[in-house]
Scaffold this motif. Structure first.
Motif, PDB file in Angstrom:
ATOM      1  N   LEU A 295       0.831  -1.256   0.041  1.00 28.00           N
ATOM      2  CA  LEU A 295      -0.056  -0.141   0.043  1.00 28.00           C
ATOM      3  C   LEU A 295       0.762   1.246   0.037  1.00 28.00           C
ATOM      4  CD1 LEU A 295      -2.786  -0.842   2.516  1.00 28.00           C
ATOM      5  CD2 LEU A 295      -3.125  -0.553   0.175  1.00 28.00           C
ATOM      6  N   ALA A 296       2.061   1.353   0.924  1.00 28.13           N
ATOM      7  CA  ALA A 296       2.717   2.454   0.839  1.00 28.13           C
ATOM      8  C   ALA A 296       3.596   2.703  -0.345  1.00 28.13           C
ATOM      9  CB  ALA A 296       3.905   2.274   2.103  1.00 28.13           C
ATOM     10  N   GLY A 297       3.801   1.693  -0.946  1.00 22.96           N
ATOM     11  CA  GLY A 297       4.648   1.675  -2.260  1.00 22.96           C
ATOM     12  C   GLY A 297       3.659   2.298  -3.306  1.00 22.96           C
ATOM     13  N   ARG A 298       2.671   2.331  -3.194  1.00 24.54           N
ATOM     14  CA  ARG A 298       1.570   2.931  -4.183  1.00 24.54           C
ATOM     15  C   ARG A 298       1.525   4.566  -4.108  1.00 24.54           C
ATOM     16  NH1 ARG A 298      -3.555  -0.756  -3.233  1.00 24.54           N
ATOM     17  NH2 ARG A 298      -2.637  -2.675  -3.780  1.00 24.54           N
ATOM     18  N   HIS A 299       2.006   5.029  -2.868  1.00 24.85           N
ATOM     19  CA  HIS A 299       2.070   6.443  -2.496  1.00 24.85           C
ATOM     20  C   HIS A 299       3.511   6.878  -1.955  1.00 24.85           C
ATOM     21  CE1 HIS A 299      -2.256   6.185  -3.099  1.00 24.85           C
ATOM     22  NE2 HIS A 299      -2.267   5.016  -2.373  1.00 24.85           N
ATOM     23  N   ALA A 300       4.566   6.529  -2.724  1.00 25.92           N
ATOM     24  CA  ALA A 300       5.887   7.071  -2.464  1.00 25.92           C
ATOM     25  C   ALA A 300       6.172   6.830  -0.856  1.00 25.92           C
ATOM     26  CB  ALA A 300       5.948   8.512  -2.757  1.00 25.92           C
ATOM     27  N   GLY A 301       5.803   5.671  -0.405  1.00 28.43           N
ATOM     28  CA  GLY A 301       6.060   5.285   0.855  1.00 28.43           C
ATOM     29  C   GLY A 301       5.356   5.464   2.067  1.00 28.43           C
ATOM     30  N   TYR A 302       4.160   6.596   1.653  1.00 26.58           N
ATOM     31  CA  TYR A 302       3.137   7.110   2.788  1.00 26.58           C
ATOM     32  C   TYR A 302       2.113   6.184   3.179  1.00 26.58           C
ATOM     33  CZ  TYR A 302       5.457  11.521   1.977  1.00 26.58           C
ATOM     34  OH  TYR A 302       6.361  12.534   2.067  1.00 26.58           O
ATOM     35  N   PHE A 303       1.861   6.000   4.378  1.00 20.61           N
ATOM     36  CA  PHE A 303       0.593   5.226   4.711  1.00 20.61           C
ATOM     37  C   PHE A 303      -0.049   5.893   5.875  1.00 20.61           C
ATOM     38  CE2 PHE A 303       4.268   3.220   6.812  1.00 20.61           C
ATOM     39  CZ  PHE A 303       4.116   3.137   8.045  1.00 20.61           C
ATOM     40  N   THR A 304      -1.212   5.364   6.225  1.00 23.28           N
ATOM     41  CA  THR A 304      -2.016   5.915   7.249  1.00 23.28           C
ATOM     42  C   THR A 304      -2.045   4.892   8.270  1.00 23.28           C
ATOM     43  OG1 THR A 304      -4.116   4.985   6.645  1.00 23.28           O
ATOM     44  CG2 THR A 304      -3.461   7.476   5.679  1.00 23.28           C
ATOM     45  N   THR A 305      -2.461   5.542   9.790  1.00 22.98           N
ATOM     46  CA  THR A 305      -2.914   4.689  10.783  1.00 22.98           C
ATOM     47  C   THR A 305      -3.912   3.706  10.598  1.00 22.98           C
ATOM     48  OG1 THR A 305      -3.991   6.634  11.791  1.00 22.98           O
ATOM     49  CG2 THR A 305      -1.695   6.187  12.452  1.00 22.98           C
ATOM     50  N   ARG A 306      -4.876   4.151   9.790  1.00 21.70           N
ATOM     51  CA  ARG A 306      -6.057   3.535   9.449  1.00 21.70           C
ATOM     52  C   ARG A 306      -5.718   2.244   8.796  1.00 21.70           C
ATOM     53  NH1 ARG A 306      -7.639   8.382   7.754  1.00 21.70           N
ATOM     54  NH2 ARG A 306      -7.654   7.648   5.507  1.00 21.70           N
TER      55      ARG A 306
ATOM     56  N   LEU B  84       7.138  15.913  -5.525  1.00 22.38           N
ATOM     57  CA  LEU B  84       5.704  15.709  -5.592  1.00 22.38           C
ATOM     58  C   LEU B  84       5.048  14.900  -4.505  1.00 22.38           C
ATOM     59  CD1 LEU B  84       4.953  15.234  -9.401  1.00 22.38           C
ATOM     60  CD2 LEU B  84       5.228  17.371  -8.053  1.00 22.38           C
ATOM     61  N   ASP B  85       5.947  14.876  -3.500  1.00 23.74           N
ATOM     62  CA  ASP B  85       5.655  13.851  -2.062  1.00 23.74           C
ATOM     63  C   ASP B  85       4.516  14.448  -1.445  1.00 23.74           C
ATOM     64  OD1 ASP B  85       7.876  12.350  -2.633  1.00 23.74           O
ATOM     65  OD2 ASP B  85       9.203  13.010  -0.945  1.00 23.74           O
ATOM     66  N   GLU B  86       4.239  15.698  -1.353  1.00 23.45           N
ATOM     67  CA  GLU B  86       3.287  16.305  -0.687  1.00 23.45           C
ATOM     68  C   GLU B  86       1.804  15.714  -1.402  1.00 23.45           C
ATOM     69  OE1 GLU B  86       1.573  20.306   1.529  1.00 23.45           O
ATOM     70  OE2 GLU B  86       2.840  20.374  -0.310  1.00 23.45           O
ATOM     71  N   TYR B  87       1.634  15.692  -2.763  1.00 22.50           N
ATOM     72  CA  TYR B  87       0.592  15.052  -3.370  1.00 22.50           C
ATOM     73  C   TYR B  87       0.438  13.594  -3.104  1.00 22.50           C
ATOM     74  CZ  TYR B  87       0.902  19.359  -6.183  1.00 22.50           C
ATOM     75  OH  TYR B  87       1.091  20.461  -6.831  1.00 22.50           O
ATOM     76  N   ALA B  88       1.502  12.812  -3.050  1.00 24.80           N
ATOM     77  CA  ALA B  88       1.503  11.421  -2.677  1.00 24.80           C
ATOM     78  C   ALA B  88       1.082  11.127  -1.425  1.00 24.80           C
ATOM     79  CB  ALA B  88       2.744  10.761  -2.978  1.00 24.80           C
ATOM     80  N   MET B  89       1.510  12.197  -0.323  1.00 20.03           N
ATOM     81  CA  MET B  89       1.125  11.721   0.919  1.00 20.03           C
ATOM     82  C   MET B  89      -0.613  12.114   1.237  1.00 20.03           C
ATOM     83  SD  MET B  89       2.443  14.137   4.232  1.00 20.03           S
ATOM     84  CE  MET B  89       1.525  15.649   3.720  1.00 20.03           C
ATOM     85  N   TRP B  90      -0.940  13.116   0.644  1.00 19.78           N
ATOM     86  CA  TRP B  90      -2.533  13.089   0.600  1.00 19.78           C
ATOM     87  C   TRP B  90      -3.268  12.270  -0.117  1.00 19.78           C
ATOM     88  CZ3 TRP B  90      -3.371  15.301   4.912  1.00 19.78           C
ATOM     89  CH2 TRP B  90      -2.324  16.613   5.169  1.00 19.78           C
ATOM     90  N   SER B  91      -2.788  11.785  -1.198  1.00 19.74           N
ATOM     91  CA  SER B  91      -3.448  10.563  -1.886  1.00 19.74           C
ATOM     92  C   SER B  91      -3.357   9.408  -0.977  1.00 19.74           C
ATOM     93  CB  SER B  91      -2.693  10.385  -3.128  1.00 19.74           C
ATOM     94  OG  SER B  91      -3.353   9.200  -3.726  1.00 19.74           O
ATOM     95  N   ALA B  92      -2.484   9.253  -0.059  1.00 17.98           N
ATOM     96  CA  ALA B  92      -2.286   7.934   0.823  1.00 17.98           C
ATOM     97  C   ALA B  92      -3.305   8.213   1.970  1.00 17.98           C
ATOM     98  CB  ALA B  92      -1.003   7.737   1.370  1.00 17.98           C
ATOM     99  N   TRP B  93      -3.470   9.444   2.486  1.00 20.84           N
ATOM    100  CA  TRP B  93      -4.765   9.640   3.333  1.00 20.84           C
ATOM    101  C   TRP B  93      -6.189   9.385   3.073  1.00 20.84           C
ATOM    102  CZ3 TRP B  93      -4.582  11.626   8.071  1.00 20.84           C
ATOM    103  CH2 TRP B  93      -5.968  12.156   8.776  1.00 20.84           C
ATOM    104  N   PHE B  94      -6.451   9.560   1.696  1.00 17.97           N
ATOM    105  CA  PHE B  94      -7.535   9.375   0.961  1.00 17.97           C
ATOM    106  C   PHE B  94      -7.715   7.972   0.549  1.00 17.97           C
ATOM    107  CE2 PHE B  94      -7.968  13.926   1.276  1.00 17.97           C
ATOM    108  CZ  PHE B  94      -9.070  14.099   1.725  1.00 17.97           C
ATOM    109  N   ASP B  95      -6.606   7.118   0.725  1.00 13.80           N
ATOM    110  CA  ASP B  95      -6.650   5.584   0.294  1.00 13.80           C
ATOM    111  C   ASP B  95      -6.836   5.496  -1.249  1.00 13.80           C
ATOM    112  OD1 ASP B  95      -6.400   4.038   2.587  1.00 13.80           O
ATOM    113  OD2 ASP B  95      -8.661   4.183   3.045  1.00 13.80           O
TER     114      ASP B  95
END
Length: 200
Positions: free
Chosen positions: A21-32, A70-81
């Motif tokens: 999951l994290a690999g889809r969003h540049a390493g970002y993931f959520t506590t959910r 573009l990490d900030e975009y990837a981070m927010w994409s992870a937030w919204f799954d």
């Protein structure tokens, strides 16, 4: 996203699922996502040994993932799954349309909790598949959808003229495509786009 019962029974499998999951969003993931995959222990250990870093409330990242512009975009994409798209002013900047210089990150999302961030503008709306395209670690509205969004958002006519001129000049979308799509918009918005097309 559906829960994976096998991941819940097997923390190692859950950890691998979370890494995917994290690999889809540049390493970002959520506590959910951590709770869904059932690998809280691995993440807690990772926070201790530095292999996982906290990026904000409810947001984490695998350490060692290369930083990108573009990490900030990837981070927010992870937030919204992954169920959100960069849109409006931010999408225009990504597509090279106009010189809007956004001060905020604009995201369109149909579902999900709003994060607490002063840099983020979330527009609650559903987008069809034809309205978005992949930018690797996140989705972005297509150039045509971006042009229409900006016209509807009421940016100044001069700024809209520039966005439309750029879209046509660099072949992001054709004049006919914009003209045809504008017919579904309210008359004043369509008129603004027609004016912009005559100046493109």
């Amino acid at each position: 996203m559906a829960e994976d019962p096998a991941a819940e029974r097997n923390p190692e499998r859950g950890w691998r699922a979370l890494q995917q999951l994290a690999g889809r969003h540049a390493g970002y993931f959520t506590t959910r996502q951590v709770l869904r995959t059932g690998c809280e222990i691995q993440v807690r250990d990772g926070l201790r040994d530095g292999s996982v870093i906290r990026e904000g409330v409810g947001l984490l990242r695998l350490n060692g993932w290369p930083d990108g512009p573009l990490d900030e975009y990837a981070m927010w994409s992870a937030w919204f799954d992954g169920a959100a798209a960069v849109s409006h002013h931010s999408a225009a900047e990504l597509h090279g349309l106009g010189r809007l210089r956004p001060r905020f990150v604009h995201i369109s999302a149909g579902v999900g909790r709003y994060p607490l961030s002063p840099r983020l503008v979330v527009l609650r709306r559903a987008l069809s598949r034809s309205d978005v395209q992949s930018a690797g670690a996140f989705l972005v509205t297509t150039p045509l959808r971006t042009v229409l969004d900006l016209a509807e958002a009421g940016i100044g006519q001069t700024a809209l003229d520039e966005v439309v001129a750029d879209a046509v000049a660099i072949d992001r979308c054709a004049s006919d495509e914009i003209r045809s799509a504008s017919s579904a918009l309210p008359a004043p918005t369509a008129a603004r786009l027609h004016r912009a097309l005559t100046r493109a």
